[in-house]
Scaffold this active site. Structure first.
Site, short mmCIF file in Angstrom:
data_model
loop_
_atom_site.label_atom_id
_atom_site.label_comp_id
_atom_site.label_asym_id
_atom_site.label_seq_id
_atom_site.Cartn_x
_atom_site.Cartn_y
_atom_site.Cartn_z
N TYR A 96 0.91 -1.13 0.11
CA TYR A 96 -0.08 -0.11 0.13
C TYR A 96 0.87 1.08 -0.22
CZ TYR A 96 -3.78 -3.23 1.76
OH TYR A 96 -4.52 -4.33 1.66
N PHE A 241 -13.04 -5.34 1.85
CA PHE A 241 -14.32 -4.71 1.12
C PHE A 241 -15.39 -5.43 1.56
CE2 PHE A 241 -11.29 -4.22 -2.91
CZ PHE A 241 -10.74 -3.11 -2.42
N PRO A 242 -15.60 -5.16 3.00
CA PRO A 242 -16.79 -5.86 3.67
C PRO A 242 -18.10 -5.13 3.39
CG PRO A 242 -15.69 -4.54 5.29
CD PRO A 242 -14.74 -4.59 3.89
N GLY A 246 -23.91 -4.29 -3.44
CA GLY A 246 -24.70 -4.55 -4.74
C GLY A 246 -26.13 -4.29 -4.70
#
Length: 317
Positions: A96, A241-242, A246
């Site tokens: 990162y 990315f919890p 969608g």
């Protein structure tokens, strides 16, 4: 610290909403989870990846995660606020912002409070903003761990994940390099990232695996078997990315409806769904907003009924 969890947990079936009794080690108790059997942490951590890159940069899976934050003071303040809010697991990686993210964590939190756990990752080369190339050469993994120790200003990394398994090198050599670091006292626990059940089994034959970090959320549930496997064995599962939701994010959808019933936000409800999904689930949502940070932490106090859990889970992504 002594863990007082019961010896069995119920693991929810995401298709039917039913529960299956799963005999699991004593790794979870209420809002806490023991990583590796001896690191107690609250069940919502903080993913520091989002603190890389400046305003206007893409977020989520499209984020380049290439440069240090434009507003460094704000990022430092947010990390400190996370710990003040009760977060005791901070997740970062050497990839990162080419190590700048680890340096940021150290700037904000070193010397670390007792109980604060820092997880980082090695095993990916960044030769450009859009390139993430696995590299599992054992010497490279050891070198990167040594650099992470310096950037994080620690003598031992609490939790070191293999960022990706590199098919060019035997897994035994890759996990063996991390095991050597562990034996030298430079790494406390070893984890894996983006792996299958069979890869977890193979790695576990080489060294104890304390955690797995895979992509998993309401909209992306490709790793259901991994979630169940880790729960059965007391391995922490850190979904990244919890909060990607969608179709579940529709204002007239079940997630929004359950959120209204709970007096919570859809994002909080999505995190609560994850926590109910598995007793060893430990989401690491990232944010650049102090308000969203506090909201995320508060999600640990939400309790979904079995019917609410099943209603959310039934919606296809």
């Amino acid at each position: 610290m002594t863990n007082t969890a019961v010896n069995t947990h119920t693991t929810a079936n995401t298709t039917t909403g039913t529960t299956d009794a799963a005999a699991t080690p004593d790794t979870a108790t209420g809002d806490r989870l023991l990583i590796g059997g001896d690191l107690p942490v609250r069940r919502i951590g903080f993913g520091a990846m989002r603190l890389a890159d400046g305003p206007g940069a893409p977020t989520g899976a499209q984020a380049p995660v290439w440069t240090a934050p434009a507003d460094r003071a704000a990022a430092v303040a947010l990390l400190r606020r996370a710990v003040e809010a009760g977060v005791d697991l901070i997740d970062t990686a050497d990839a990162y912002a080419l190590g700048a993210n680890e340096e940021l964590v150290a700037e904000a939190l070193s010397p670390y409070r007792d109980g604060v756990v820092v997880a980082t990752k090695v095993g990916v080369v960044r030769s450009g903003p859009t390139e993430w190339v696995p590299l599992g050469h054992p010497a490279y993994l050891r070198q990167q761990a040594e650099l992470s120790l310096r950037r994080l200003r620690v003598d031992r990394i609490d939790l070191l994940h293999l960022h990706r398994i590199d098919p060019a090198y035997p897994l035994e050599d890759q996990i063996g390099a991390l095991r050597q670091l562990q034996e030298e006292g430079k790494v406390r626990h070893i984890g894996l990232s983006e792996v299958t059940v069979e890869q977890i089994r193979e790695a576990s034959r080489i060294a104890p695996i304390a955690s797995v970090q895979n992509l998993y959320n309401l909209a992306t549930r490709d790793h259901e078997e991994v979630v169940d496997h880790t729960a059965e064995r007391g391995i922490a599962f850190l979904p990244f990315f919890p909060i990607a939701m969608g179709a579940h994010a529709a204002p007239d959808g079940p997630l929004a409806a359950v959120a209204r019933e709970l007096g919570a936000t859809p994002a909080q409800t999505a995190l609560a769904w994850l926590l109910r999904r598995s007793p060893t689930m430990l989401p690491i949502p990232g944010t650049t907003s102090a308000a969203h940070l506090v909201e995320n932490v508060a999600a640990a106090r939400l309790a979904l009924t079995e019917e609410q859990f099943a209603r959310i889970a039934a919606v296809s992504s």
